[in-house]
Design a protein around this motif. Structure first.
Motif, PDB file in Angstrom:
ATOM      1  N   ASN A   5      -0.285  -4.745 -19.132  1.00 45.10           N
ATOM      2  CA  ASN A   5      -1.141  -3.758 -19.774  1.00 45.10           C
ATOM      3  C   ASN A   5      -0.565  -3.434 -21.172  1.00 45.10           C
ATOM      4  N   ILE A  61       3.901  -2.330  -9.431  1.00 44.67           N
ATOM      5  CA  ILE A  61       3.365  -2.187  -8.080  1.00 44.67           C
ATOM      6  C   ILE A  61       2.154  -3.086  -7.987  1.00 44.67           C
ATOM      7  N   LYS A 101      -0.193   5.176 -21.528  1.00 44.59           N
ATOM      8  CA  LYS A 101      -1.082   6.337 -21.352  1.00 44.59           C
ATOM      9  C   LYS A 101      -2.229   5.989 -20.413  1.00 44.59           C
ATOM     10  N   CYS A 120       1.743  -0.571 -21.562  1.00 40.57           N
ATOM     11  CA  CYS A 120       3.032  -0.754 -20.878  1.00 40.57           C
ATOM     12  C   CYS A 120       3.984  -1.582 -21.753  1.00 40.57           C
ATOM     13  N   VAL A 142       5.219  -1.021 -15.435  1.00 34.73           N
ATOM     14  CA  VAL A 142       4.386  -2.060 -16.057  1.00 34.73           C
ATOM     15  C   VAL A 142       3.317  -2.541 -15.084  1.00 34.73           C
ATOM     16  N   PRO A 152      -4.143   5.584  -8.607  1.00 31.35           N
ATOM     17  CA  PRO A 152      -3.121   6.329  -9.348  1.00 31.35           C
ATOM     18  C   PRO A 152      -2.257   7.296  -8.533  1.00 31.35           C
ATOM     19  N   ASN A 156      -7.800   4.892 -16.026  1.00 30.01           N
ATOM     20  CA  ASN A 156      -7.665   6.160 -15.300  1.00 30.01           C
ATOM     21  C   ASN A 156      -6.971   7.256 -16.102  1.00 30.01           C
ATOM     22  N   ASN A 157      -5.894   6.890 -16.815  1.00 29.94           N
ATOM     23  CA  ASN A 157      -5.130   7.875 -17.578  1.00 29.94           C
ATOM     24  C   ASN A 157      -4.698   9.028 -16.669  1.00 29.94           C
ATOM     25  N   GLN A 158      -4.071   8.690 -15.544  1.00 28.52           N
ATOM     26  CA  GLN A 158      -3.697   9.712 -14.561  1.00 28.52           C
ATOM     27  C   GLN A 158      -2.253   9.600 -14.083  1.00 28.52           C
ATOM     28  N   THR A 159      -1.730   8.363 -14.053  1.00 28.22           N
ATOM     29  CA  THR A 159      -0.493   8.128 -13.305  1.00 28.22           C
ATOM     30  C   THR A 159       0.695   8.929 -13.846  1.00 28.22           C
TER      31      THR A 159
HETATM   32  P1  AMP Z   1      -3.542   4.661 -15.241  1.00 27.84           P
HETATM   33  O1  AMP Z   1      -3.249   6.075 -14.853  1.00 27.84           O
HETATM   34  O2  AMP Z   1      -4.019   3.809 -14.072  1.00 27.84           O
HETATM   35  O3  AMP Z   1      -4.480   4.556 -16.416  1.00 27.84           O
HETATM   36  O4  AMP Z   1      -2.176   3.970 -15.677  1.00 27.84           O
HETATM   37  C1  AMP Z   1      -1.284   4.572 -16.600  1.00 27.84           C
HETATM   38  C2  AMP Z   1       0.070   3.903 -16.554  1.00 27.84           C
HETATM   39  O5  AMP Z   1       0.629   4.042 -15.237  1.00 27.84           O
HETATM   40  C3  AMP Z   1       0.107   2.400 -16.818  1.00 27.84           C
HETATM   41  O6  AMP Z   1       0.121   2.104 -18.210  1.00 27.84           O
HETATM   42  C4  AMP Z   1       1.442   2.020 -16.158  1.00 27.84           C
HETATM   43  O7  AMP Z   1       2.540   2.373 -16.986  1.00 27.84           O
HETATM   44  C5  AMP Z   1       1.434   2.922 -14.920  1.00 27.84           C
HETATM   45  N1  AMP Z   1       0.851   2.177 -13.796  1.00 27.84           N
HETATM   46  C6  AMP Z   1      -0.412   2.270 -13.312  1.00 27.84           C
HETATM   47  N2  AMP Z   1      -0.598   1.398 -12.298  1.00 27.84           N
HETATM   48  C7  AMP Z   1       0.580   0.723 -12.155  1.00 27.84           C
HETATM   49  C8  AMP Z   1       1.036  -0.323 -11.293  1.00 27.84           C
HETATM   50  N3  AMP Z   1       0.251  -0.878 -10.363  1.00 27.84           N
HETATM   51  N4  AMP Z   1       2.311  -0.762 -11.434  1.00 27.84           N
HETATM   52  C9  AMP Z   1       3.122  -0.217 -12.377  1.00 27.84           C
HETATM   53  N5  AMP Z   1       2.747   0.758 -13.215  1.00 27.84           N
HETATM   54  C10 AMP Z   1       1.497   1.222 -13.107  1.00 27.84           C
END
Ligand code: AMP
Length: 249
Positions: free
Chosen positions: A36, A63, A117, A39, A7, A94, A124-127
């Motif tokens: 988010n 995080i 996502k 999340c 989250v 990410p 970013n849509n990468q993590t």
């Molecule tokens: P992103 O790739 O940055 O668009 O994030 C995609 C997803 O990765 C988010 O919806 C979260 O589930 C997870 N995520 C990204 N950043 C964090 C963070 N700082 N702490 C926890 N989960 C994260």
């Protein structure tokens, strides 16, 4: 089955964000923050799987700075069993988020990790994809339906041409799309109960992950302001303006 849900604390989606006057980022002073939205959908899905008896424990991980505890508490009020805060004041990107989540997975050994996502701040849509690559887990991204069956999970994915159904072996990484579910609101008694649920705090150093940013933001600026429109009297005037003023025809 244990599920880890990631989250992220982001600016509330109702807020109209403004860049800082020096263009170095988004102004977060006195801005309402929230989980988010994708999340929230991830938590809801985990809670529904728990209500079905498929999942036994939900661990919410965030995080970020100490204040991210607020979003973990919300996740606990929505039905997560315990929380983990990986505390850092660095704005973690990410790849480092994925490495931290991998380190948490190594400790917790979840059968499923559910993420949004994308985060609506960085888009970013990468993590999730990076986490799947780093851990070697199967991945089902942009999920609009998740059905667990024994040691596999069937995920319906939202793709450009419609939907795609994939069967993944567990453990798996799933990222949520908008249509997966409609998250519930936390009830007052559950908000009170969430205060007593356990939350561990650890640091990137303890997890052995270097979170030094690799991408530098050069400039953040608002989109160009649109000019006011005008009303034309008739089609002839419209054509004339398109031809001679806008010069588009
Ligand atoms: P992103 O790739 O940055 O668009 O994030 C995609 C997803 O990765 C988010 O919806 C979260 O589930 C997870 N995520 C990204 N950043 C964090 C963070 N700082 N702490 C926890 N989960 C994260």
């Amino acid at each position: 089955m244990k599920v880890l849900v990631a989250v992220k604390r982001v600016v509330d989606y109702n807020v109209k964000v403004r860049p800082k006057s020096d263009g170095t980022g988004v102004d977060l002073n006195n801005v309402k923050m929230a989980i988010n939205p994708f999340c929230e959908i991830a938590i809801e899905e985990a809670v529904r799987l728990k209500e079905k008896g498929v999942v036994t424990e939900i661990v919410a991980v965030s995080i970020g700075a100490k204040v991210s505890q607020e979003q973990i508490r919300t996740a606990l009020a929505l039905g997560a069993d315990r929380g983990i805060l990986v505390e850092t004041d660095v704005e973690v990107q990410p790849l480092a988020i994925a490495k931290l989540l991998k380190a948490v997975c190594d400790k917790e050994q979840p059968q499923m990790v559910i993420l949004g996502k994308q985060a609506i701040d960085g888009d970013n849509n990468q993590t999730g994809q990076m986490l799947a690559a780093l851990t070697g887990m199967s991945q089902g991204t942009f999920a609009s339906e998740v059905v667990v069956d024994g040691d596999s999970v069937t995920v319906t994915r939202e793709v450009d041409s419609g939907s795609q159904v994939v069967k993944l072996s567990l453990p798996a990484v799933i990222t949520t799309d908008l249509r997966l579910n409609e998250p519930r609101y936390a009830s007052l008694p559950n908000i009170m109960k969430a205060k007593k649920k356990p939350m561990d705090v650890m640091t990137p150093e303890e997890l052995g992950v270097d979170v030094t940013p690799r991408v530098t933001t050069l400039k953040v600026e608002p989109p160009a302001e649109r000019q006011a429109g005008i009303k034309v009297a008739d089609v002839a005037e419209l054509v004339d303006k398109l031809k001679n003023e806008a010069k588009v025809i």
